[in-house]
Design an enzyme around this catalytic site. Structure first.
Site, mmCIF file in Angstrom:
data_model
loop_
_atom_site.group_PDB
_atom_site.id
_atom_site.type_symbol
_atom_site.label_atom_id
_atom_site.label_comp_id
_atom_site.label_asym_id
_atom_site.label_seq_id
_atom_site.Cartn_x
_atom_site.Cartn_y
_atom_site.Cartn_z
ATOM 1 N N ASP A 38 19.851 -13.342 0.082
ATOM 2 C CA ASP A 38 19.342 -13.825 -1.202
ATOM 3 C C ASP A 38 17.936 -13.337 -1.551
ATOM 4 O O ASP A 38 17.307 -13.853 -2.482
ATOM 5 C CB ASP A 38 19.362 -15.366 -1.260
ATOM 6 C CG ASP A 38 20.766 -15.917 -1.073
ATOM 7 O OD1 ASP A 38 21.725 -15.193 -1.423
ATOM 8 O OD2 ASP A 38 20.903 -17.046 -0.562
ATOM 9 N N HIS A 243 3.598 8.152 11.578
ATOM 10 C CA HIS A 243 3.986 7.101 10.638
ATOM 11 C C HIS A 243 3.922 5.727 11.309
ATOM 12 O O HIS A 243 4.861 4.937 11.223
ATOM 13 C CB HIS A 243 5.370 7.376 10.062
ATOM 14 C CG HIS A 243 5.391 8.527 9.118
ATOM 15 N ND1 HIS A 243 6.542 9.063 8.604
ATOM 16 C CD2 HIS A 243 4.389 9.272 8.587
ATOM 17 C CE1 HIS A 243 6.242 10.073 7.806
ATOM 18 N NE2 HIS A 243 4.944 10.223 7.782
ATOM 19 N N ASP A 260 -4.396 5.450 6.746
ATOM 20 C CA ASP A 260 -3.728 6.280 5.738
ATOM 21 C C ASP A 260 -3.121 5.312 4.739
ATOM 22 O O ASP A 260 -2.105 4.669 5.024
ATOM 23 C CB ASP A 260 -2.649 7.138 6.413
ATOM 24 C CG ASP A 260 -1.952 8.083 5.444
ATOM 25 O OD1 ASP A 260 -2.089 7.891 4.225
ATOM 26 O OD2 ASP A 260 -1.243 9.000 5.913
ATOM 27 N N ASP A 272 -3.144 8.678 -2.129
ATOM 28 C CA ASP A 272 -2.715 8.900 -0.733
ATOM 29 C C ASP A 272 -3.923 9.467 0.016
ATOM 30 O O ASP A 272 -4.197 10.668 -0.084
ATOM 31 C CB ASP A 272 -1.527 9.874 -0.728
ATOM 32 C CG ASP A 272 -1.024 10.161 0.688
ATOM 33 O OD1 ASP A 272 -1.502 9.520 1.638
ATOM 34 O OD2 ASP A 272 -0.161 11.052 0.826
ATOM 35 N N HIS A 351 2.339 18.573 11.674
ATOM 36 C CA HIS A 351 2.825 18.439 10.283
ATOM 37 C C HIS A 351 2.172 19.491 9.383
ATOM 38 O O HIS A 351 1.241 20.179 9.794
ATOM 39 C CB HIS A 351 2.582 17.015 9.749
ATOM 40 C CG HIS A 351 1.138 16.569 9.767
ATOM 41 N ND1 HIS A 351 0.227 16.952 8.814
ATOM 42 C CD2 HIS A 351 0.453 15.768 10.622
ATOM 43 C CE1 HIS A 351 -0.942 16.399 9.061
ATOM 44 N NE2 HIS A 351 -0.846 15.674 10.171
ATOM 45 N N HIS A 355 1.028 17.970 0.407
ATOM 46 C CA HIS A 355 2.228 17.847 -0.428
ATOM 47 C C HIS A 355 1.796 17.535 -1.853
ATOM 48 O O HIS A 355 0.670 17.078 -2.087
ATOM 49 C CB HIS A 355 3.149 16.742 0.121
ATOM 50 C CG HIS A 355 2.427 15.439 0.368
ATOM 51 N ND1 HIS A 355 2.205 14.516 -0.620
ATOM 52 C CD2 HIS A 355 1.844 14.926 1.480
ATOM 53 C CE1 HIS A 355 1.542 13.477 -0.117
ATOM 54 N NE2 HIS A 355 1.294 13.712 1.159
ATOM 55 N N HIS A 362 5.293 11.793 -2.037
ATOM 56 C CA HIS A 362 5.664 13.186 -1.771
ATOM 57 C C HIS A 362 6.360 13.646 -3.045
ATOM 58 O O HIS A 362 7.574 13.510 -3.196
ATOM 59 C CB HIS A 362 6.589 13.289 -0.551
ATOM 60 C CG HIS A 362 5.861 13.033 0.736
ATOM 61 N ND1 HIS A 362 6.382 13.307 1.972
ATOM 62 C CD2 HIS A 362 4.614 12.527 0.983
ATOM 63 C CE1 HIS A 362 5.497 12.986 2.916
ATOM 64 N NE2 HIS A 362 4.427 12.503 2.338
ATOM 65 N N GLU A 385 -4.487 17.482 4.049
ATOM 66 C CA GLU A 385 -4.545 16.478 5.109
ATOM 67 C C GLU A 385 -4.306 17.024 6.519
ATOM 68 O O GLU A 385 -3.347 16.637 7.189
ATOM 69 C CB GLU A 385 -3.542 15.360 4.816
ATOM 70 C CG GLU A 385 -2.134 15.818 4.469
ATOM 71 C CD GLU A 385 -1.186 14.628 4.281
ATOM 72 O OE1 GLU A 385 -1.124 13.779 5.179
ATOM 73 O OE2 GLU A 385 -0.523 14.577 3.226
ATOM 74 N N TYR A 389 -3.942 15.423 16.907
ATOM 75 C CA TYR A 389 -3.411 14.227 17.574
ATOM 76 C C TYR A 389 -3.223 14.566 19.053
ATOM 77 O O TYR A 389 -2.361 15.385 19.391
ATOM 78 C CB TYR A 389 -2.081 13.819 16.935
ATOM 79 C CG TYR A 389 -2.156 13.815 15.414
ATOM 80 C CD1 TYR A 389 -2.613 12.695 14.723
ATOM 81 C CD2 TYR A 389 -1.827 14.965 14.681
ATOM 82 C CE1 TYR A 389 -2.724 12.710 13.335
ATOM 83 C CE2 TYR A 389 -1.941 14.985 13.305
ATOM 84 C CZ TYR A 389 -2.383 13.856 12.630
ATOM 85 O OH TYR A 389 -2.496 13.879 11.269
ATOM 86 N N ARG A 413 -6.978 12.294 11.290
ATOM 87 C CA ARG A 413 -6.498 12.984 10.083
ATOM 88 C C ARG A 413 -7.489 12.666 8.970
ATOM 89 O O ARG A 413 -8.012 11.540 8.915
ATOM 90 C CB ARG A 413 -5.081 12.516 9.705
ATOM 91 C CG ARG A 413 -4.550 13.083 8.410
ATOM 92 C CD ARG A 413 -3.037 12.929 8.228
ATOM 93 N NE ARG A 413 -2.584 11.549 8.090
ATOM 94 C CZ ARG A 413 -1.999 10.860 9.050
ATOM 95 N NH1 ARG A 413 -1.784 11.411 10.220
ATOM 96 N NH2 ARG A 413 -1.623 9.606 8.853
ATOM 97 N N GLU A 415 -7.556 13.058 4.781
ATOM 98 C CA GLU A 415 -6.657 13.403 3.666
ATOM 99 C C GLU A 415 -7.310 13.072 2.329
ATOM 100 O O GLU A 415 -7.759 11.945 2.107
ATOM 101 C CB GLU A 415 -5.359 12.591 3.789
ATOM 102 C CG GLU A 415 -4.419 12.774 2.610
ATOM 103 C CD GLU A 415 -3.083 12.057 2.798
ATOM 104 O OE1 GLU A 415 -3.060 11.018 3.480
ATOM 105 O OE2 GLU A 415 -2.080 12.530 2.245
HETATM 106 N N1 GLY Z 1 0.934 8.815 3.644
HETATM 107 C C1 GLY Z 1 1.961 9.742 3.731
HETATM 108 C C2 GLY Z 1 1.441 11.104 3.785
HETATM 109 O O1 GLY Z 1 0.265 11.283 3.980
HETATM 110 O O2 GLY Z 1 2.131 12.050 3.571
HETATM 111 MN MN MN Z 2 -0.085 12.593 2.314
HETATM 112 MN MN MN Z 3 -1.253 9.853 3.631
#
Ligand code: GLY
Ligand code: MN
Ligand code: MN
Length: 441
Positions: A38, A243, A260, A272, A351, A355, A362, A385, A389, A413, A415
């Site tokens: 629900d 993540h 992040d 972001d 990575h 993006h 994204h 970004e 790591y 990181r 970004e």
């Molecule tokens: N927060 C997701 C990314 O940085 O792509």
């Molecule tokens: Mn990002």
């Molecule tokens: Mn991010």
């Protein structure tokens, strides 16, 4: 509260209809998604549907009929007004609202979709619909399509193919209009201010969760819809999980904190941003060395986000600086060219460097088509970004040095959100400070 500008959506529909050139497009809204008995997740409109309609209710369907005359091209199927439903679930616009407020040429109840859709599609050679994404109505569309194929073989009229709307919409959404740039300035400003708030109050916080509460409370206080994605609040070694969203570890004084997070505005534009700060207000020697490498890579990569450049160039600029920095401190060895070719940096940087950013975090749009790199144009917005790591999770590739314990547990990181503007990339998120002198107490 921010009020959407109806003209913006009308102009987008006009462009989309022109691009369709005789085709009939069916663009569904998102549905509510069950969380548990629900209870549903907060509603999140489908970005393409929103982009074209500005209508924020679930389940609706919009038709764009470029084969019809003006005044019969934009049709909406919506939930009709219903007192009891509205008492339980809230206001809805109904058919009249869809026509008056959202400028549909004609609105119908959702229950009429199956009966009315064939006549609307008739006369177009192609149907534009995203196969596989809207299963609740896909059967209806495929039934109609199959009948039209039959008609076509007998009478020579009817749709003979189904195309994806992304071909048209991705291209439109990739370049942000002046209006969208203003909205992105707002989203990135609130997001950056939230990061500043974290930096200023870190010494009073004991757990990652409190930082998440601070960020997301700030987003709401500023009138945003909430977080654009699950906020990542990762202290110490947690930062090496890209993540990480558990956000429930105690904050230890000697560790770094990687945050992040960004907000989504009520009209879905997103920030972001990632910042990595020392919890105690002072970097250790090793943390500072890694931070300086990442910061240098990030600032240099941002400088390369100019008109005519492309996403691979930005990535390679960052990657080269990261690799050379890691070689200097003995965490990589060999020629930079070979390390890139063999991807033997991937246990430390796994990575891409950025993006597109917009209505989706994204955001839509190609980065390359085969060997062709999509060139950056003014009005595109992207993240930059890079990160490093250092942990035990991924085995060190053969031929690369073992990692000294002193480096382990460092995850960094940085970004930012960048608007392409000739040779002067504009960092929309620059209110969130990132120089070492800004981050140390
Ligand atoms: N927060 C997701 C990314 O940085 O792509
Ligand atoms: Mn990002
Ligand atoms: Mn991010």
């Amino acid at each position: 509260m921010f009020k959407t500008n109806k003209k913006v959506f009308e102009e987008r529909r006009e462009i989309f209809l022109n691009k369709l050139g005789g085709k009939a497009a069916i663009i569904p809204a998102a549905n509510l998604v069950k969380h548990h008995a629900d209870c549903e997740y907060p509603f999140r409109q489908d970005s393409n549907f929103w982009y074209l309609t500005g209508f924020d209710e679930p389940d609706a369907i919009a038709l764009f009929l470029s084969h019809k005359p003006k005044g019969e091209r934009f049709i909406m199927f919506v939930a009709p007004k219903d007192v009891m439903s509205e008492v339980w679930h809230g206001f809805r616009w109904g058919l009249e609202g869809a026509e008056k407020e959202f400028k549909a040429d004609k609105a119908h109840s959702l229950t009429e979709l199956r009966d009315l859709l064939p006549a609307y599609i008739n006369g177009s050679d192609e149907i534009v619909f995203s196969i596989g994404k809207h299963l609740h109505i896909e059967k209806i569309i495929l039934d109609i399509f199959s009948k039209q194929l039959e008609n076509r073989s007998r009478l020579g009229i009817g749709a003979n193919s189904i195309k994806s709307p992304e071909i048209y919409l991705n291209e439109m959404r990739l370049i942000k209009s002046e209006f969208e740039i203003q909205r992105m300035r707002e989203a990135t400003k609130i997001s950056a201010e939230a990061h500043e708030l974290v930096r200023e109050s870190i010494s009073t916080k004991k757990n990652e969760r409190q930082i998440q509460g601070l960020l997301e409370g700030f987003f709401l206080e500023k009138g945003a819809r909430g977080p654009a994605y699950n906020s990542i609040v990762a202290s110490g070694d947690n930062a090496c999980i890209l993540h990480y969203t558990s956000n429930n570890s105690p904050l230890n004084k000697g560790d770094l904190l990687l945050v992040d997070a960004g907000c989504a505005l009520t009209d879905y534009y997103n920030g972001d941003i990632t910042r990595t700060i020392p919890i105690s207000g002072k970097f250790s020697e090793e943390q500072k060395i890694i931070y300086e490498i990442v910061l240098n890579a990030q600032k240099t990569a941002i400088k390369s986000a100019i008109t005519g450049s492309n996403s691979s160039t930005i990535h390679n600029v960052a990657l080269t600086i990261l690799i050379e920095g890691l070689k200097e401190i003995g965490l990589l060895s060999g020629s930079t060219e070979d390390i890139i070719k063999d991807q033997s940096y991937k246990h430390l940087y796994m990575h891409r460097t950025g993006h597109w950013l917009g209505l989706d975090v994204h955001d839509v749009g190609a980065y390359r088509m085969g060997d062709y790199e999509v060139p950056l144009k003014n009005g595109m917005i992207l993240t930059v970004e890079p990160g490093i790591y250092i942990s035990d999770r991924i085995p060190v590739p053969e031929g690369q040095p073992n990692i000294d314990e002193k480096w382990k547990g460092i995850g960094i990181r940085i970004e930012d959100d960048v608007l392409v503007n000739n040779s002067k990339p504009e960092v929309l998120s620059n209110a969130a400070l990132k120089e070492i002198s800004d981050l140390e107490l």
